[in-house]
Design a protein around this motif. Structure first.
Motif, PDB file in Angstrom:
ATOM      1  N   ALA A 130       0.832  -1.207   0.000  1.00  0.00           N
ATOM      2  CA  ALA A 130       0.000   0.000   0.000  1.00  0.00           C
ATOM      3  C   ALA A 130       0.868   1.258   0.000  1.00  0.00           C
ATOM      4  O   ALA A 130       0.619   2.203  -0.752  1.00  0.00           O
ATOM      5  N   ALA A 131       1.893   1.281   0.834  1.00  0.00           N
ATOM      6  CA  ALA A 131       2.750   2.464   0.934  1.00  0.00           C
ATOM      7  C   ALA A 131       3.496   2.715  -0.369  1.00  0.00           C
ATOM      8  O   ALA A 131       3.667   3.861  -0.790  1.00  0.00           O
ATOM      9  N   GLU A 132       3.941   1.667  -1.014  1.00  0.00           N
ATOM     10  CA  GLU A 132       4.657   1.838  -2.269  1.00  0.00           C
ATOM     11  C   GLU A 132       3.723   2.317  -3.378  1.00  0.00           C
ATOM     12  O   GLU A 132       4.143   3.056  -4.272  1.00  0.00           O
ATOM     13  N   LEU A 133       2.449   1.915  -3.328  1.00  0.00           N
ATOM     14  CA  LEU A 133       1.484   2.437  -4.298  1.00  0.00           C
ATOM     15  C   LEU A 133       1.336   3.945  -4.158  1.00  0.00           C
ATOM     16  O   LEU A 133       1.263   4.678  -5.151  1.00  0.00           O
ATOM     17  N   VAL A 134       1.304   4.429  -2.917  1.00  0.00           N
ATOM     18  CA  VAL A 134       1.197   5.867  -2.690  1.00  0.00           C
ATOM     19  C   VAL A 134       2.446   6.583  -3.197  1.00  0.00           C
ATOM     20  O   VAL A 134       2.362   7.556  -3.959  1.00  0.00           O
ATOM     21  N   ARG A 135       3.594   6.095  -2.776  1.00  0.00           N
ATOM     22  CA  ARG A 135       4.846   6.748  -3.170  1.00  0.00           C
ATOM     23  C   ARG A 135       5.026   6.730  -4.671  1.00  0.00           C
ATOM     24  O   ARG A 135       5.370   7.751  -5.290  1.00  0.00           O
ATOM     25  N   ASP A 136       4.790   5.583  -5.299  1.00  0.00           N
ATOM     26  CA  ASP A 136       4.963   5.483  -6.750  1.00  0.00           C
ATOM     27  C   ASP A 136       3.948   6.344  -7.493  1.00  0.00           C
ATOM     28  O   ASP A 136       4.243   6.884  -8.561  1.00  0.00           O
ATOM     29  N   GLY A 137       2.741   6.461  -6.928  1.00  0.00           N
ATOM     30  CA  GLY A 137       1.732   7.295  -7.571  1.00  0.00           C
ATOM     31  C   GLY A 137       2.144   8.756  -7.614  1.00  0.00           C
ATOM     32  O   GLY A 137       2.036   9.412  -8.651  1.00  0.00           O
ATOM     33  N   PHE A 138       2.633   9.268  -6.491  1.00  0.00           N
ATOM     34  CA  PHE A 138       3.103  10.656  -6.462  1.00  0.00           C
ATOM     35  C   PHE A 138       4.266  10.863  -7.425  1.00  0.00           C
ATOM     36  O   PHE A 138       4.317  11.850  -8.172  1.00  0.00           O
TER      37      PHE A 138
END
Length: 407
Positions: free
Chosen positions: A281-289
């Motif tokens: 989940a955290a990597e989805l947020v970081r990669d999205g930004f």
């Protein structure tokens, strides 16, 4: 030019039984929010952002909103975002489509940037959407620019939409109304058509003491703002205890000015990603930004004449307070540590939500399709929130918004 209506149309207001977001103060309510972005993988290749893909995303979003209503989401919302990846530069068009597709959920502009429009035109658009939806609109306005100018624009929208005694100066009149008020300094203007609701709820994005106090004096509801700052390493700008203290003061000021406010008049805007594991989940947020910033910078560089293979990220990262460097330096763990970011596994997000509920929050704008994340990822999160994280809360909200069968 104030028009007061009598007769059946006026009498029909408020009989639909659909409560506003601030009603039922003890009930937890959730608003499904999606940025409607092309990204990723298309975000890294703007040449693929064609009309066909845009139409597919629009249709998918509308279908998902119908399903979200059935899952128990009390509100449906989207932002007014400008940029190479956004599909909602004029969200009120989509709000009108939502009005036609849905039946129970509140339709929330989240938010319109008031200073980018003529406030009177916004008020007219909002009135039409309220009529189309049968009285389900909730107006959300955000500040971009001078605070005093924003508050004036919001006053105009609220005053003309809700027939509040808010005289309109000549400079604020539309070309359609100005010829009828040539000999007066101010005029009492109300929009046409009249809204279905006797009072269309108005929300403003507010986080500082000054903006919260201004909203409280007028009795406006508040979005507490996006408490996720990728430029600050993924941490919230304001902690939970500090935010609750500010909101307590907001409620106090409101009551001092004759407005019965409570935490139901406030909504926490929570970046929300639910995945199998916290790390995913955290990597989805970081990669999205990161994807969003990369796409935006590359697109703008090409508009400025740069070669498609050239990247302006390094240049942007060195340009002082742009925040680009912070986006790429933020660790995945920082998004997990943010108490307002409902990011993680089902168990982790449930724990974070419980903590916010214990702090007194009862309204949540779930930023499921956030900046840079695909619409489908956002929708998977929206379903997980309703079915896995908090099914009892969503079930209670769904029961509260059920429209009785007229037959």
């Amino acid at each position: 030019m104030s028009v007061v209506q009598d007769g059946p149309y006026r009498e029909q207001r408020g009989i639909d039984g659909m409560s506003s977001l601030s009603d039922d103060s003890d009930l937890a309510k959730f608003i499904y929010w999606d940025n409607l972005t092309y990204a990723p993988p298309g975000s890294r290749d703007p040449e693929k952002w064609d009309a066909k893909l845009g139409a597919q995303i629009y249709e998918s979003y509308l279908d998902h909103c119908v399903e979200a209503e059935g899952l128990g989401y009390s509100g449906l919302s989207m932002p007014e975002h400008f940029g190479p990846s956004s599909l909602v530069t004029h969200p009120n068009i989509m709000l009108a489509a939502l009005a036609a597709r849905t039946k129970r959920a509140r339709i929330v502009s989240g938010v319109n940037l008031a200073l980018l429009h003529r406030p009177m035109h916004l008020a007219e658009q909002f009135a039409m959407i309220d009529v189309l939806s049968g009285g389900r609109l909730e107006v959300g306005l955000g500040r971009r620019g001078d605070r005093a100018a924003f508050e004036h624009a919001a006053d105009l929208v609220d005053g003309t939409l809700n027939e509040i005694d808010c005289p309109v100066a000549k400079d604020d009149l539309t070309p359609a109304t100005a010829p009828f008020a040539q000999d007066v300094e101010t005029a009492k203007i109300t929009v046409w058509p009249r809204p279905v609701q006797r009072r269309v709820p108005l929300w403003v994005a507010a986080e500082t003491d000054g903006s919260l106090a201004a909203a409280a004096r007028r009795g406006w509801n508040v979005f507490t703002g996006l408490n996720l700052d990728p430029a600050a390493g993924g941490m919230s700008k304001v902690g939970v205890n500090e935010m609750v203290g500010r909101l307590d003061r907001y409620i106090e000021i409101g009551r001092e000015n004759g407005h019965e406010l409570s935490m139901a008049n406030t909504a926490a805007s929570c970046f929300t990603v639910v995945a199998d594991t916290d790390r995913e989940a955290a990597e989805l947020v970081r990669d999205g930004f990161a994807s969003h910033v990369e796409a935006a910078s590359g697109h703008l560089a090409r508009l400025a004449g740069a070669h498609p293979d050239e990247s302006s990220l390094e240049t942007l990262a060195k340009e002082g307070d742009t925040g680009v460097q912070g986006v790429f330096e933020a660790s995945a763990d920082s998004y997990l540590e943010n108490p307002f970011a409902l990011v993680g596994s089902v168990e982790t997000v449930r724990g974070k939500l419980d903590a916010l509920l214990a702090a007194g929050f009862r309204r949540f704008v779930l930023l499921c399709g956030g900046v840079g994340n695909t619409h489908e990822i956002g929708w998977q999160t929206a379903k997980a929130m309703a079915e896995d994280v908090a099914p009892d809360l969503f079930s209670a909200a769904r029961s509260a918004t059920t429209v009785p069968d007229a037959r």
